[in-house]
Design a protein around this motif. Structure first.
Motif, mmCIF file in Angstrom:
data_model
loop_
_atom_site.group_PDB
_atom_site.id
_atom_site.type_symbol
_atom_site.label_atom_id
_atom_site.label_comp_id
_atom_site.label_asym_id
_atom_site.label_seq_id
_atom_site.Cartn_x
_atom_site.Cartn_y
_atom_site.Cartn_z
ATOM 1 N N SER A 136 3.897 17.456 13.364
ATOM 2 C CA SER A 136 4.830 17.314 14.476
ATOM 3 C C SER A 136 3.930 17.380 15.735
ATOM 4 O O SER A 136 4.339 16.623 16.561
ATOM 5 N N MET A 137 2.863 17.720 15.718
ATOM 6 C CA MET A 137 2.034 17.630 16.918
ATOM 7 C C MET A 137 1.143 16.265 16.782
ATOM 8 O O MET A 137 0.783 15.688 18.136
ATOM 9 N N VAL A 139 2.091 13.525 16.917
ATOM 10 C CA VAL A 139 2.666 12.406 17.543
ATOM 11 C C VAL A 139 2.059 12.185 19.003
ATOM 12 O O VAL A 139 2.358 11.243 19.520
ATOM 13 N N TYR A 140 1.508 13.271 19.469
ATOM 14 C CA TYR A 140 1.166 13.241 20.868
ATOM 15 C C TYR A 140 0.093 12.264 20.876
ATOM 16 O O TYR A 140 -0.121 11.472 22.006
ATOM 17 N N ALA A 143 1.904 8.783 21.198
ATOM 18 C CA ALA A 143 2.782 8.581 22.621
ATOM 19 C C ALA A 143 1.692 8.534 23.756
ATOM 20 O O ALA A 143 1.983 7.634 24.559
ATOM 21 N N LEU A 144 0.839 9.402 23.624
ATOM 22 C CA LEU A 144 -0.134 9.342 24.906
ATOM 23 C C LEU A 144 -0.938 7.899 24.821
ATOM 24 O O LEU A 144 -1.342 7.467 26.145
ATOM 25 N N LEU A 155 3.508 1.082 25.918
ATOM 26 C CA LEU A 155 4.441 1.889 26.191
ATOM 27 C C LEU A 155 5.668 1.926 25.395
ATOM 28 O O LEU A 155 6.026 3.000 24.787
ATOM 29 N N GLY A 158 4.710 3.542 22.212
ATOM 30 C CA GLY A 158 4.690 4.935 22.277
ATOM 31 C C GLY A 158 6.049 5.607 22.141
ATOM 32 O O GLY A 158 6.241 6.520 21.565
ATOM 33 N N LEU A 159 6.819 4.891 22.907
ATOM 34 C CA LEU A 159 8.185 5.377 23.087
ATOM 35 C C LEU A 159 8.928 5.406 21.597
ATOM 36 O O LEU A 159 9.446 6.534 21.235
ATOM 37 N N SER A 162 7.556 8.070 19.488
ATOM 38 C CA SER A 162 7.983 9.434 19.497
ATOM 39 C C SER A 162 9.331 9.836 18.948
ATOM 40 O O SER A 162 9.787 10.870 18.420
ATOM 41 N N ALA A 163 10.293 8.734 19.522
ATOM 42 C CA ALA A 163 11.490 8.796 19.048
ATOM 43 C C ALA A 163 11.656 8.778 17.753
ATOM 44 O O ALA A 163 12.655 9.746 17.159
ATOM 45 N N ILE A 166 10.465 12.168 16.006
ATOM 46 C CA ILE A 166 11.467 13.394 15.928
ATOM 47 C C ILE A 166 12.670 13.297 15.209
ATOM 48 O O ILE A 166 13.252 14.062 14.497
ATOM 49 N N GLU A 169 11.724 13.571 11.317
ATOM 50 C CA GLU A 169 11.276 15.145 10.864
ATOM 51 C C GLU A 169 12.535 15.759 10.359
ATOM 52 O O GLU A 169 12.261 16.600 9.628
ATOM 53 N N VAL B 66 8.003 17.192 22.778
ATOM 54 C CA VAL B 66 7.643 15.542 22.713
ATOM 55 C C VAL B 66 9.021 15.068 23.180
ATOM 56 O O VAL B 66 8.702 13.852 23.766
ATOM 57 N N PHE B 70 8.525 12.179 25.991
ATOM 58 C CA PHE B 70 9.572 11.032 25.826
ATOM 59 C C PHE B 70 10.164 10.588 27.141
ATOM 60 O O PHE B 70 10.402 9.506 27.479
ATOM 61 N N MET B 73 8.092 9.546 30.080
ATOM 62 C CA MET B 73 7.687 8.192 29.582
ATOM 63 C C MET B 73 8.665 7.114 29.592
ATOM 64 O O MET B 73 8.358 6.213 30.420
#
Lengths: 406, 170
Positions: A136-137, A139-140, A143-144, A155, A158-159, A162-163, A166, A169, B66, B70, B73
């Motif tokens: 779960s970590m 994803v950073y 995303a970063l 971008l 990355g978006l 992360s969506a 989550i 998961e 997150v 999100f 961003m």
């Protein structure tokens, strides 16, 4: 002190083997996809392209790392590091065999040992939760990378990532929880040990065949979520090349670019290991040793050696006269090692575990060669409207059945 | 060894917490908060609360932060400007912070003697009831009512989110 030395040796071994595996996974993937699509795949560098990973690594290391002027430098450079860090750290708690015992021996007048060690680096009590936490970590990193590249496509990647992570998961955790209800432990080693034994003498006690509630659906849900968590086709929306150029890693080059791929393959190996440990009985063989499951490995390796020898006799390329017999001898040696009684209890669990992981990795590659990519709204709708309710229902039914039996 | 890790991660937690306030960019603030959450998880682990430590990472550092990142961003929030702070905040900010910390510290030491210097020392490794089984047993026996009330609260929050989101669609 002894602990430190043994751990360092294990660390070096695991790191070496794991890194080589990651490099060769790329080769396997290219080869398998090529054969699915009736092509040859890499075949120029070395016999059957076997040295291709080496060439790729050298190419990537020696390439110039371009630092675009418009990026947020700190996060741009930290993102690939974070990705690789979280991808590699979870392999340290995967037990890929039962362990090894070295009896006491004399050398140079002093007695050493006896040494006894497990195959994993850390035997964590909360192993399965630790893997979930680390993933779960993870994803950073993506995303970063997407955000710091200061690029629309990155971008978007990355978006999406992360969506997606989550969302998937949740079904993944629910799918993991279901087999744990009947196993009753969070320790990966105990989870695998709990699946030992056979009902009716032949059907293994793996979670997917377990008696009160077979976890077949959890296994499928877990694998689907795993595809999304590792950003693989059909869920590789963060890097969808025909929509987003290359998604989150569009601004990366040379080693920073390669590290995202390393992280992806490492995550694949981790997820397949977890699926093996949770659902496919870890290192428990498919049928009991009484019916000869210990002879599978020597037979497979001896067969591979015989095929190599046979093709070496009748070479298709000039170099095959040398390389194929060498591989044949290596395979025969491995077969001999697998049949050698003192090493059987060490190597057999490892063979079964790695065999299952390898099969699941093959499924990952196979699906990549087969399925097209989802649309983004389909991906999200699938997670929330279908996968999540099904995983929840599966958990409830499993809980009911387990409570009914006990 | 335990003490070394405790001091290290306590320092990281505090440093990240200060950084949350001082950083200019929202992404940096959010990531500092992730650092605080993760080092808190290590502190829980050192105290023997394994399950809480893992859940802390999964829920707070993993899922909630997150979401924060999100949203930052998605809104593409830029650096916050340091202008526009009132002169009261500039003059009285630090003294007020010191006073608040003093009052809080005094209150804690007075009303909760178990955390003060007179309290018995905490030994690493004493507490072993941090596994999933113990937590589950405690939740479903001793703390059943708070547990159920919390789940109803979360259900209400989910319903509220759906109601708010539906208004946008209609």
């Amino acid at each position: 002190m002894e602990f430190l030395i043994i751990t360092s040796i294990k660390l070096a071994l695991i790191l070496f083997v794991f890194m080589t595996t990651l490099a060769y996974l790329q080769w396997v993937e290219r080869k398998v996809i090529a054969h699915v699509q009736v092509r040859m795949g890499p075949s120029r560098v070395g016999p059957h392209g076997l040295l291709q990973p080496l060439a790729d690594v050298i190419k990537l290391i020696t390439k110039e790392g371009v630092l675009p002027p418009h990026v947020n430098t700190f996060y741009y450079l930290a993102a690939p590091f974070l990705s690789v860090f979280f991808a590699l750290i979870s392999i340290s708690i995967i037990p890929f065999g039962t362990g090894v015992e070295i009896p006491a021996f004399h050398m140079g007048g002093a007695t050493y040992g006896p040494y006894k060690t497990m195959f994993e680096l850390a035997d964590a009590n909360m192993g399965i939760l630790l893997v979930l936490a680390i993933s779960s970590m993870g994803v950073y990193g993506i995303a970063l990378a997407g955000w710091s590249s200061n690029n629309k496509y990155a971008l978007m990647g990355g978006l999406r990532s992360s969506a997606q992570m989550i969302s998937y998961e949740l079904p993944m955790s629910l799918a993991i929880a279901a087999p744990l209800l009947s196993i009753g432990s969070l320790n990966l080693r105990q989870i695998s040990d709990a699946q030992a034994g056979y009902s009716l003498g032949v059907i293994p006690h793996w979670a997917i065949f377990a008696f009160p509630a077979p976890q077949f659906f959890s296994f499928i849900i877990f694998m689907i979520a795993a595809f999304a968590e590792t950003n693989r086709i059909p869920f590789d929306l963060p890097e969808a090349e025909n929509e987003l150029v290359a998604g989150f890693h569009v601004e990366y080059s040379s080693m920073t670019f390669a590290s995202f791929f390393m992280a992806e393959y490492a995550n694949m190996v981790t997820v397949c290991s977890i699926a093996t440990l949770l659902f496919l009985g870890g290192w428990q063989p498919l049928w009991p040793a009484a019916y000869g499951s210990n002879f599978v490995a020597p037979l497979i390796f001896a067969g591979a050696g015989a095929i190599c020898m046979l093709h070496g006799m009748n070479p298709a390329r000039p170099f095959d006269r040398i390389t194929l017999p060498v591989f044949g001898v290596i395979f025969f040696g491995l077969a001999g090692l697998m049949a050698f009684p003192p090493t059987v209890p060490i190597l057999m669990p490892m063979f079964w575990f790695l065999g299952k992981v390898g099969f699941l990795l093959f499924v990952f590659i196979w699906i990549r060669a087969t399925l097209p990519r989802f649309r983004y709204d389909q991906l999200m709708g699938f997670a929330w409207k279908f996968l999540f309710p099904v995983a929840l229902a599966n958990l409830l039914i499993t809980g009911f059945l387990v409570a009914l039996v006990s | 060894m335990d003490l070394f890790f405790f001091l290290l991660f306590a320092f990281i937690a505090v440093a990240c917490a200060v950084s949350v306030v001082l950083q200019k960019h929202p992404i940096s603030c959010a990531l500092s908060l992730v650092g605080t959450m993760a080092s808190l998880a290590v502190l829980y682990l050192l105290l023997g609360a394994e399950f809480i430590a893992m859940v802390q990472v999964i829920v707070y550092a993993g899922a909630i932060m997150v979401l924060f990142v999100f949203v930052i961003m998605l809104l593409n929030a830029g650096e916050e400007s340091s202008k526009g702070r009132s002169w009261i905040a500039k003059i009285a900010g630090l003294p007020a912070l010191a006073a608040l910390l003093g009052i809080l510290g005094y209150a804690m030491l007075t009303f909760y003697p178990m955390v003060g210097p007179k309290a018995s020392l905490v030994h690493f490794g004493d507490f072993t009831g941090g596994g999933a089984k113990e937590i589950g047993t405690a939740l479903f026996t001793e703390y059943l009512l708070p547990f159920e009330v919390t789940s109803i609260l979360i259900l209400i929050a989910i319903l509220g989110a759906i109601v708010l989101a539906r208004k946008e669609i209609d």
